[in-house]
Scaffold this motif. Structure first.
Motif, PDB file in Angstrom:
ATOM      1  N   GLY A  49       0.800  -1.218   0.000  1.00 44.40           N
ATOM      2  CA  GLY A  49       0.000   0.000   0.000  1.00 44.40           C
ATOM      3  C   GLY A  49       0.835   1.272   0.000  1.00 44.40           C
ATOM      4  N   MET A  50       2.045   1.199   0.523  1.00 39.71           N
ATOM      5  CA  MET A  50       2.912   2.381   0.540  1.00 39.71           C
ATOM      6  C   MET A  50       3.272   2.812  -0.888  1.00 39.71           C
ATOM      7  N   VAL A  51       3.437   1.853  -1.771  1.00 43.41           N
ATOM      8  CA  VAL A  51       3.736   2.145  -3.175  1.00 43.41           C
ATOM      9  C   VAL A  51       2.440   2.332  -3.966  1.00 43.41           C
ATOM     10  N   TRP A  52       1.443   1.502  -3.696  1.00 42.08           N
ATOM     11  CA  TRP A  52       0.196   1.539  -4.442  1.00 42.08           C
ATOM     12  C   TRP A  52      -0.523   2.872  -4.270  1.00 42.08           C
ATOM     13  N   MET A  53      -0.339   3.544  -3.127  1.00 40.44           N
ATOM     14  CA  MET A  53      -1.006   4.827  -2.918  1.00 40.44           C
ATOM     15  C   MET A  53      -0.506   5.862  -3.932  1.00 40.44           C
ATOM     16  N   PHE A  54       0.779   5.821  -4.299  1.00 39.71           N
ATOM     17  CA  PHE A  54       1.272   6.722  -5.350  1.00 39.71           C
ATOM     18  C   PHE A  54       0.515   6.462  -6.648  1.00 39.71           C
ATOM     19  N   ILE A  55       0.376   5.194  -6.992  1.00 43.02           N
ATOM     20  CA  ILE A  55      -0.321   4.810  -8.225  1.00 43.02           C
ATOM     21  C   ILE A  55      -1.788   5.227  -8.140  1.00 43.02           C
ATOM     22  N   MET A  83      -0.643  16.702  -7.200  1.00 43.24           N
ATOM     23  CA  MET A  83       0.481  17.246  -6.430  1.00 43.24           C
ATOM     24  C   MET A  83       0.175  17.232  -4.931  1.00 43.24           C
ATOM     25  N   THR A  84      -1.035  17.580  -4.558  1.00 41.11           N
ATOM     26  CA  THR A  84      -1.420  17.561  -3.141  1.00 41.11           C
ATOM     27  C   THR A  84      -1.299  16.143  -2.582  1.00 41.11           C
ATOM     28  N   GLY A  85      -1.763  15.157  -3.359  1.00 45.94           N
ATOM     29  CA  GLY A  85      -1.685  13.762  -2.920  1.00 45.94           C
ATOM     30  C   GLY A  85      -0.253  13.272  -2.786  1.00 45.94           C
ATOM     31  N   ILE A  86       0.578  13.603  -3.750  1.00 47.89           N
ATOM     32  CA  ILE A  86       1.981  13.177  -3.681  1.00 47.89           C
ATOM     33  C   ILE A  86       2.692  13.863  -2.518  1.00 47.89           C
ATOM     34  N   LEU A  87       2.398  15.140  -2.312  1.00 47.75           N
ATOM     35  CA  LEU A  87       2.983  15.841  -1.161  1.00 47.75           C
ATOM     36  C   LEU A  87       2.535  15.204   0.155  1.00 47.75           C
ATOM     37  N   PHE A  88       1.260  14.813   0.235  1.00 47.41           N
ATOM     38  CA  PHE A  88       0.783  14.162   1.461  1.00 47.41           C
ATOM     39  C   PHE A  88       1.567  12.884   1.726  1.00 47.41           C
ATOM     40  N   LEU A  89       1.815  12.089   0.681  1.00 51.26           N
ATOM     41  CA  LEU A  89       2.550  10.839   0.882  1.00 51.26           C
ATOM     42  C   LEU A  89       3.996  11.074   1.272  1.00 51.26           C
ATOM     43  N   VAL A  90       4.682  11.881   0.506  1.00 51.70           N
ATOM     44  CA  VAL A  90       6.110  12.121   0.754  1.00 51.70           C
ATOM     45  C   VAL A  90       6.312  12.751   2.128  1.00 51.70           C
ATOM     46  N   LEU A  91       5.515  13.767   2.431  1.00 49.86           N
ATOM     47  CA  LEU A  91       5.662  14.437   3.728  1.00 49.86           C
ATOM     48  C   LEU A  91       5.237  13.538   4.888  1.00 49.86           C
ATOM     49  N   SER A  92       4.310  12.622   4.647  1.00 48.31           N
ATOM     50  CA  SER A  92       3.920  11.680   5.700  1.00 48.31           C
ATOM     51  C   SER A  92       5.089  10.788   6.091  1.00 48.31           C
ATOM     52  N   TYR A  93       5.892  10.409   5.100  1.00 51.76           N
ATOM     53  CA  TYR A  93       7.033   9.542   5.369  1.00 51.76           C
ATOM     54  C   TYR A  93       8.159  10.284   6.068  1.00 51.76           C
ATOM     55  N   PHE A  94       8.325  11.569   5.769  1.00 51.96           N
ATOM     56  CA  PHE A  94       9.483  12.305   6.289  1.00 51.96           C
ATOM     57  C   PHE A  94       9.150  13.362   7.323  1.00 51.96           C
ATOM     58  N   PHE A 100       0.191  15.102   7.441  1.00 52.73           N
ATOM     59  CA  PHE A 100      -1.190  14.977   7.907  1.00 52.73           C
ATOM     60  C   PHE A 100      -2.047  16.120   7.372  1.00 52.73           C
ATOM     61  N   ILE A 101      -1.500  17.331   7.364  1.00 53.74           N
ATOM     62  CA  ILE A 101      -2.218  18.506   6.843  1.00 53.74           C
ATOM     63  C   ILE A 101      -2.517  18.318   5.356  1.00 53.74           C
ATOM     64  N   PHE A 102      -1.511  17.855   4.594  1.00 56.52           N
ATOM     65  CA  PHE A 102      -1.715  17.629   3.162  1.00 56.52           C
ATOM     66  C   PHE A 102      -2.675  16.461   2.908  1.00 56.52           C
TER      67      PHE A 102
END
Length: 162
Positions: A49-55, A83-94, A100-102
């Protein structure tokens, strides 16, 4: 709050989030989808799911772009939340709190698209409650069983040009 209760709340909220994504895709006509609504639930598989969410984010964005173009609707975001979705994922990891805001921003954006599509639904488009219902004449919802000609990918074929 005990950790078991916190985990339960997080799971319920995640399920509601995924349900929003799935229902948004269900508002798109099958010919405009780049992913089936049910494939959203693959995000529940641990690690995958960590990868599938990007897809999922990319395919929802592409599906929305196709659907909005097909229905001649306007959007204030030409990327349809990508872009908002990708930012949410990347920022969630780091950086969890900013991610969480994104995540909330992405969720709200997708819920608005779902609502906008549902509001503009006409007889030729799929509503979430009609997706599995057969068409008049007893045929199922599968594209293969549909006798009507359809354009795919937003381009006309030589046969369709007049």
């Amino acid at each position: 709050i005990n950790s078991g209760l916190l985990l339960l709340i997080a799971t319920i909220v995640s399920l509601i989030f995924l349900q929003t994504l799935s229902r948004c895709l269900a508002q798109c006509s099958p010919r405009n989808r780049t992913m089936k609504p049910g494939h959203v639930w693959l995000n529940l598989i641990p690690f995958f799911g960590m990868v599938w969410m990007f897809i999922t984010i990319i395919r929802i964005s592409d599906s929305l772009k196709n659907e909005f173009r097909d229905r001649k609707l306007r959007s204030d975001d030409p990327q349809f939340g990508k872009m908002t979705g990708i930012l949410f994922l990347v920022l969630s990891y780091f950086c969890g709190p900013i991610g969480f805001i994104f995540w909330i921003m992405y969720w709200v954006k997708i819920a608005r698209y779902k609502k906008q599509l549902k509001k503009s639904t006409t007889g030729g488009n799929v509503a979430e409650d009609q997706e599995e219902r057969p068409r008049r004449g007893g045929k199922g919802r599968d594209d293969e069983e549909d006798d009507r000609p359809r354009r795919r990918g937003g381009r006309q074929t030589d046969d369709e040009e007049d």
